[in-house]
Write an enzyme that holds these catalytic residues in place. Sequence first.
Site, PDB file in Angstrom:
ATOM      1  N   GLY A  12      39.296  32.644  -0.503  1.00 47.02           N
ATOM      2  CA  GLY A  12      38.983  31.239  -0.728  1.00 47.02           C
ATOM      3  C   GLY A  12      39.102  30.337   0.485  1.00 47.02           C
ATOM      4  O   GLY A  12      39.301  29.137   0.343  1.00 47.02           O
ATOM      5  N   SER A  13      38.950  30.889   1.685  1.00 50.94           N
ATOM      6  CA  SER A  13      39.045  30.008   2.872  1.00 50.94           C
ATOM      7  C   SER A  13      37.879  29.018   2.908  1.00 50.94           C
ATOM      8  O   SER A  13      38.021  27.893   3.376  1.00 50.94           O
ATOM      9  CB  SER A  13      39.083  30.840   4.157  1.00 50.94           C
ATOM     10  OG  SER A  13      37.835  31.470   4.409  1.00 50.94           O
ATOM     11  N   LEU A  78      31.518  37.392  -5.377  1.00 50.86           N
ATOM     12  CA  LEU A  78      30.903  38.710  -5.197  1.00 50.86           C
ATOM     13  C   LEU A  78      30.173  39.235  -6.424  1.00 50.86           C
ATOM     14  O   LEU A  78      29.637  40.340  -6.409  1.00 50.86           O
ATOM     15  CB  LEU A  78      31.970  39.717  -4.739  1.00 50.86           C
ATOM     16  CG  LEU A  78      32.582  39.394  -3.359  1.00 50.86           C
ATOM     17  CD1 LEU A  78      33.592  40.462  -2.958  1.00 50.86           C
ATOM     18  CD2 LEU A  78      31.484  39.273  -2.296  1.00 50.86           C
ATOM     19  N   ASN A  95      24.887  28.935  -1.858  1.00 47.62           N
ATOM     20  CA  ASN A  95      25.671  30.106  -1.449  1.00 47.62           C
ATOM     21  C   ASN A  95      25.841  30.119   0.063  1.00 47.62           C
ATOM     22  O   ASN A  95      24.965  29.640   0.795  1.00 47.62           O
ATOM     23  CB  ASN A  95      24.959  31.401  -1.882  1.00 47.62           C
ATOM     24  CG  ASN A  95      25.735  32.657  -1.497  1.00 47.62           C
ATOM     25  OD1 ASN A  95      26.923  32.757  -1.762  1.00 47.62           O
ATOM     26  ND2 ASN A  95      25.055  33.590  -0.857  1.00 47.62           N
ATOM     27  N   HIS A  97      26.455  32.750   3.235  1.00 51.48           N
ATOM     28  CA  HIS A  97      26.386  34.173   3.578  1.00 51.48           C
ATOM     29  C   HIS A  97      26.775  34.303   5.054  1.00 51.48           C
ATOM     30  O   HIS A  97      26.341  33.476   5.885  1.00 51.48           O
ATOM     31  CB  HIS A  97      24.964  34.705   3.338  1.00 51.48           C
ATOM     32  CG  HIS A  97      24.803  36.152   3.634  1.00 51.48           C
ATOM     33  ND1 HIS A  97      25.251  37.142   2.763  1.00 51.48           N
ATOM     34  CD2 HIS A  97      24.297  36.786   4.714  1.00 51.48           C
ATOM     35  CE1 HIS A  97      24.986  38.321   3.304  1.00 51.48           C
ATOM     36  NE2 HIS A  97      24.419  38.144   4.483  1.00 51.48           N
ATOM     37  N   ASP A 138      20.979  36.866  -2.002  1.00 50.48           N
ATOM     38  CA  ASP A 138      20.843  36.224  -0.677  1.00 50.48           C
ATOM     39  C   ASP A 138      19.420  35.738  -0.413  1.00 50.48           C
ATOM     40  O   ASP A 138      18.966  35.683   0.740  1.00 50.48           O
ATOM     41  CB  ASP A 138      21.290  37.200   0.425  1.00 50.48           C
ATOM     42  CG  ASP A 138      22.750  37.576   0.275  1.00 50.48           C
ATOM     43  OD1 ASP A 138      23.088  38.735   0.590  1.00 50.48           O
ATOM     44  OD2 ASP A 138      23.534  36.731  -0.201  1.00 50.48           O
TER      45      ASP A 138
HETATM   46  C1  GRF Z   1      32.979  34.736   3.631  1.00 50.87           C
HETATM   47  O1  GRF Z   1      32.695  35.406   4.839  1.00 50.87           O
HETATM   48  C2  GRF Z   1      31.689  34.348   2.982  1.00 50.87           C
HETATM   49  O2  GRF Z   1      30.648  34.066   3.895  1.00 50.87           O
HETATM   50  C3  GRF Z   1      31.331  35.560   2.218  1.00 50.87           C
HETATM   51  O3  GRF Z   1      32.548  36.055   1.712  1.00 50.87           O
HETATM   52  C4  GRF Z   1      33.597  35.679   2.598  1.00 50.87           C
HETATM   53  C5  GRF Z   1      34.657  35.043   1.735  1.00 50.87           C
HETATM   54  O4  GRF Z   1      35.547  34.339   2.408  1.00 50.87           O
HETATM   55  N1  GRF Z   1      30.397  35.258   1.143  1.00 50.87           N
HETATM   56  P1  GRF Z   1      36.557  33.349   1.647  1.00 50.87           P
HETATM   57  O5  GRF Z   1      36.926  33.975   0.306  1.00 50.87           O
HETATM   58  O6  GRF Z   1      35.833  32.033   1.458  1.00 50.87           O
HETATM   59  O7  GRF Z   1      37.726  33.242   2.569  1.00 50.87           O
END
Ligand code: GRF
Length: 193
Positions: A12-13, A78, A95, A97, A138
């Site tokens: 969740g960053s 995911l 989204n 990516h 995507d």
């Molecule tokens: C990120 O690299 C995002 O681009 C991809 O999954 C990763 C998840 O990162 N879809 P976080 O959970 O938001 O830290």
Amino acid sequence: MVNIAVFVSGGGSNLQSLIDDKQIKDNIKLVVSNKEAAYGLVRAKDNNIATLVSKDFGEILDVLKGYSIDLVVLAGYLAIIPQHFVDAYPNKIINIHPALLPSFGGKGYYGMNVHKAVYEQGCKVSGPTVHFVTGGVDKGPIILQRSVDISSCGSPEEIQTKVLVLEHQLLPEAVKLYCNHKLRIENNRVEII
Ligand code: GRF
């Protein structure tokens, strides 16, 4: 006020980058995850944001309606969004990516798989893409992209680190453009007005 639901599956960053943005934080009404253990849920609770853990898109749709959600942001989510869900939120799902789509996108390209493929290909630049979700994996009109030189990176992990810094800039930027009605889609292209 644009009411936002953020979908997470992991750390969740990217959600945190939205919470940390003063112009966005109060718009986030709900965090949804398909994984009970997603740390993104902890980030939501730490910021008094409602959470839902579910894999049932019918149930998720009902809860979104209950919160009058206008915009769905997939931030490290995911699970594949079914078409009926996409149809319920036309050009209202965004989204992020971790590669420059359409390269290194589609089935199987998520998380470290993306950076591994970029590294093995010997790419000299990479970077995130923020796009509307209109069906498929995507796919959808691209809102923002930003590239970074990765020619000095010696591993996929180094690439991930560089790309993640840009993700945390690009996603809030794209969400604010949406909330301020600055995005127009014509012929599958996004124009920033
Ligand atoms: C990120 O690299 C995002 O681009 C991809 O999954 C990763 C998840 O990162 N879809 P976080 O959970 O938001 O830290």
